[in-house]
Design a protein around this motif. Structure first.
Motif, PDB file in Angstrom:
ATOM      1  N   LEU A  34       0.823  -1.214   0.000  1.00 17.27           N
ATOM      2  CA  LEU A  34       0.000   0.000   0.000  1.00 17.27           C
ATOM      3  C   LEU A  34       0.856   1.262   0.000  1.00 17.27           C
ATOM      4  N   LEU A  35       1.893   1.265   0.818  1.00 13.88           N
ATOM      5  CA  LEU A  35       2.788   2.429   0.853  1.00 13.88           C
ATOM      6  C   LEU A  35       3.552   2.588  -0.456  1.00 13.88           C
ATOM      7  N   TRP A  36       4.014   1.469  -0.996  1.00 14.59           N
ATOM      8  CA  TRP A  36       4.764   1.501  -2.252  1.00 14.59           C
ATOM      9  C   TRP A  36       3.862   1.953  -3.396  1.00 14.59           C
ATOM     10  N   ALA A  37       2.624   1.473  -3.399  1.00 19.18           N
ATOM     11  CA  ALA A  37       1.666   1.897  -4.432  1.00 19.18           C
ATOM     12  C   ALA A  37       1.407   3.395  -4.336  1.00 19.18           C
ATOM     13  N   ALA A  38       1.243   3.888  -3.117  1.00 16.45           N
ATOM     14  CA  ALA A  38       1.016   5.327  -2.942  1.00 16.45           C
ATOM     15  C   ALA A  38       2.220   6.134  -3.424  1.00 16.45           C
ATOM     16  N   ALA A  39       3.416   5.660  -3.099  1.00 17.79           N
ATOM     17  CA  ALA A  39       4.625   6.384  -3.507  1.00 17.79           C
ATOM     18  C   ALA A  39       4.799   6.376  -5.025  1.00 17.79           C
ATOM     19  N   ALA A  55       4.298  -5.103  -7.269  1.00 20.70           N
ATOM     20  CA  ALA A  55       5.747  -5.315  -7.252  1.00 20.70           C
ATOM     21  C   ALA A  55       6.324  -5.446  -5.854  1.00 20.70           C
ATOM     22  N   PHE A  56       5.768  -4.737  -4.886  1.00 11.95           N
ATOM     23  CA  PHE A  56       6.414  -4.698  -3.576  1.00 11.95           C
ATOM     24  C   PHE A  56       6.552  -6.066  -2.913  1.00 11.95           C
ATOM     25  N   PRO A  57       5.491  -6.860  -2.812  1.00 14.72           N
ATOM     26  CA  PRO A  57       5.670  -8.164  -2.152  1.00 14.72           C
ATOM     27  C   PRO A  57       6.688  -9.060  -2.867  1.00 14.72           C
ATOM     28  N   VAL A  58       6.686  -9.015  -4.191  1.00 13.07           N
ATOM     29  CA  VAL A  58       7.634  -9.823  -4.964  1.00 13.07           C
ATOM     30  C   VAL A  58       9.053  -9.309  -4.768  1.00 13.07           C
ATOM     31  N   GLY A  59       9.229  -7.993  -4.869  1.00 11.86           N
ATOM     32  CA  GLY A  59      10.557  -7.409  -4.662  1.00 11.86           C
ATOM     33  C   GLY A  59      11.074  -7.647  -3.259  1.00 11.86           C
ATOM     34  N   LEU A  60      10.191  -7.549  -2.266  1.00 12.29           N
ATOM     35  CA  LEU A  60      10.586  -7.795  -0.882  1.00 12.29           C
ATOM     36  C   LEU A  60      11.014  -9.254  -0.696  1.00 12.29           C
ATOM     37  N   PHE A  61      10.236 -10.175  -1.254  1.00 16.25           N
ATOM     38  CA  PHE A  61      10.590 -11.592  -1.155  1.00 16.25           C
ATOM     39  C   PHE A  61      11.937 -11.875  -1.810  1.00 16.25           C
ATOM     40  N   CYS A  70      16.153  -5.381  -6.330  1.00 17.70           N
ATOM     41  CA  CYS A  70      14.945  -6.199  -6.442  1.00 17.70           C
ATOM     42  C   CYS A  70      13.680  -5.349  -6.510  1.00 17.70           C
ATOM     43  N   LEU A  71      13.594  -4.311  -5.686  1.00 22.24           N
ATOM     44  CA  LEU A  71      12.426  -3.432  -5.756  1.00 22.24           C
ATOM     45  C   LEU A  71      12.392  -2.660  -7.073  1.00 22.24           C
ATOM     46  N   LEU A  72      13.546  -2.229  -7.534  1.00 20.22           N
ATOM     47  CA  LEU A  72      13.623  -1.507  -8.801  1.00 20.22           C
ATOM     48  C   LEU A  72      13.165  -2.386  -9.958  1.00 20.22           C
ATOM     49  N   VAL A  73      13.732  -3.572 -10.051  1.00 21.64           N
ATOM     50  CA  VAL A  73      13.396  -4.476 -11.160  1.00 21.64           C
ATOM     51  C   VAL A  73      11.935  -4.925 -11.087  1.00 21.64           C
ATOM     52  N   ALA A  74      11.462  -5.260  -9.894  1.00 26.53           N
ATOM     53  CA  ALA A  74      10.073  -5.697  -9.752  1.00 26.53           C
ATOM     54  C   ALA A  74       9.105  -4.572 -10.099  1.00 26.53           C
ATOM     55  N   THR A  75       9.394  -3.363  -9.653  1.00 27.64           N
ATOM     56  CA  THR A  75       8.501  -2.235  -9.921  1.00 27.64           C
ATOM     57  C   THR A  75       8.457  -1.917 -11.412  1.00 27.64           C
ATOM     58  N   ILE A  76       9.606  -1.854 -12.043  1.00 28.71           N
ATOM     59  CA  ILE A  76       9.634  -1.586 -13.480  1.00 28.71           C
ATOM     60  C   ILE A  76       8.998  -2.739 -14.245  1.00 28.71           C
ATOM     61  N   GLY A  77       9.271  -3.965 -13.816  1.00 30.55           N
ATOM     62  CA  GLY A  77       8.715  -5.131 -14.498  1.00 30.55           C
ATOM     63  C   GLY A  77       7.195  -5.206 -14.420  1.00 30.55           C
ATOM     64  N   PHE A  78       6.648  -5.039 -13.219  1.00 27.08           N
ATOM     65  CA  PHE A  78       5.197  -5.128 -13.068  1.00 27.08           C
ATOM     66  C   PHE A  78       4.480  -3.952 -13.712  1.00 27.08           C
ATOM     67  N   PRO A 114      11.945  12.507  -9.409  1.00 27.12           N
ATOM     68  CA  PRO A 114      12.827  12.125  -8.318  1.00 27.12           C
ATOM     69  C   PRO A 114      12.106  11.396  -7.188  1.00 27.12           C
ATOM     70  N   LEU A 115      10.778  11.524  -7.096  1.00 23.83           N
ATOM     71  CA  LEU A 115      10.047  11.002  -5.942  1.00 23.83           C
ATOM     72  C   LEU A 115      10.162   9.477  -5.809  1.00 23.83           C
ATOM     73  N   GLY A 116      10.021   8.758  -6.901  1.00 23.81           N
ATOM     74  CA  GLY A 116      10.114   7.300  -6.854  1.00 23.81           C
ATOM     75  C   GLY A 116      11.503   6.832  -6.468  1.00 23.81           C
ATOM     76  N   PHE A 117      12.512   7.538  -6.933  1.00 22.54           N
ATOM     77  CA  PHE A 117      13.887   7.185  -6.593  1.00 22.54           C
ATOM     78  C   PHE A 117      14.156   7.416  -5.109  1.00 22.54           C
ATOM     79  N   ILE A 118      13.619   8.489  -4.572  1.00 23.50           N
ATOM     80  CA  ILE A 118      13.768   8.764  -3.143  1.00 23.50           C
ATOM     81  C   ILE A 118      13.067   7.676  -2.329  1.00 23.50           C
ATOM     82  N   ALA A 119      11.864   7.292  -2.769  1.00 25.40           N
ATOM     83  CA  ALA A 119      11.132   6.219  -2.080  1.00 25.40           C
ATOM     84  C   ALA A 119      11.905   4.901  -2.160  1.00 25.40           C
ATOM     85  N   LEU A 120      12.540   4.643  -3.282  1.00 27.74           N
ATOM     86  CA  LEU A 120      13.339   3.428  -3.443  1.00 27.74           C
ATOM     87  C   LEU A 120      14.525   3.431  -2.479  1.00 27.74           C
TER      88      LEU A 120
END
Length: 172
Positions: free
Chosen positions: A30-35, A69-75, A96-104, A154-160
């Motif tokens: 939820l937080l990752w989706a919001a960001a 992406a977040f649950p997959v990247g976290l795992f 992992c979060l970067l690749v999962a987020t871009i991938g999904f 820049p916001l997504g990169f800061i969140a990452l």
């Protein structure tokens, strides 16, 4: 020589340890989706982009991609960094979060792109349709990588970076 059941049990045990708790996965998603949605929205609003309906759609696309992406990247980050130093955890979370987020998000974009061009494609499940499907999805993903990744800055990169630091601190 190690017997196959021992290797399988070790692998299953490692996977079990890497699984995030449902609460962490849901709250993080939820937080990752919001960001990610906010990152897309901010960039589109600053660019004075298209119509409000299209801005909402793209922002929701980025939010949905982030939520998936977040649950997959976290795992994957936990799987890679299990039992390692915090530096490895930081790098694993970042990648992992970067690749999962871009991938999904790119995958969702590709599905939407494909649905638009479906009217000009051959009937489903034919050889020509398969070729058209693969080329359309590949083209859409390429376009997303070239044009869509900029909406994460820049916001997504800061969140990452913040999520990676949080993850590394949790792994200590």
């Amino acid at each position: 020589m190690t017997p196959f059941p021992v290797i399988r049990n070790c692998a299953l045990d490692r996977i079990r340890k890497a699984l995030p708790s449902p609460g962490a996965a849901l709250c993080g998603a939820l937080l990752w989706a919001a960001a990610m949605g906010a990152s897309g929205l901010l960039n589109l609003l600053l660019d004075d982009w298209e119509t409000p309906a299209k801005i909402r759609f793209v922002s929701l696309l980025y939010a949905a991609g982030g939520a998936l992406a977040f649950p997959v990247g976290l795992f994957l980050a936990r799987l890679v960094s299990l039992g390692r130093h915090w530096q490895v955890a930081l790098a694993a979370a970042f990648v992992c979060l970067l690749v999962a987020t871009i991938g999904f998000t790119g995958g969702l974009f590709a599905l939407h792109y494909r649905s638009y061009y479906a009217q000009w494609h051959e009937p489903a499940l034919t050889i020509a349709w398969s070729i058209q499907f693969v080329h359309t999805v590949a083209t859409a993903f390429y376009q997303f990588v070239v044009l869509g990744i900029r909406l994460y800055f820049p916001l997504g990169f800061i969140a990452l970076a913040l999520a990676s630091i949080w993850f590394a601190r949790q792994q200590r």
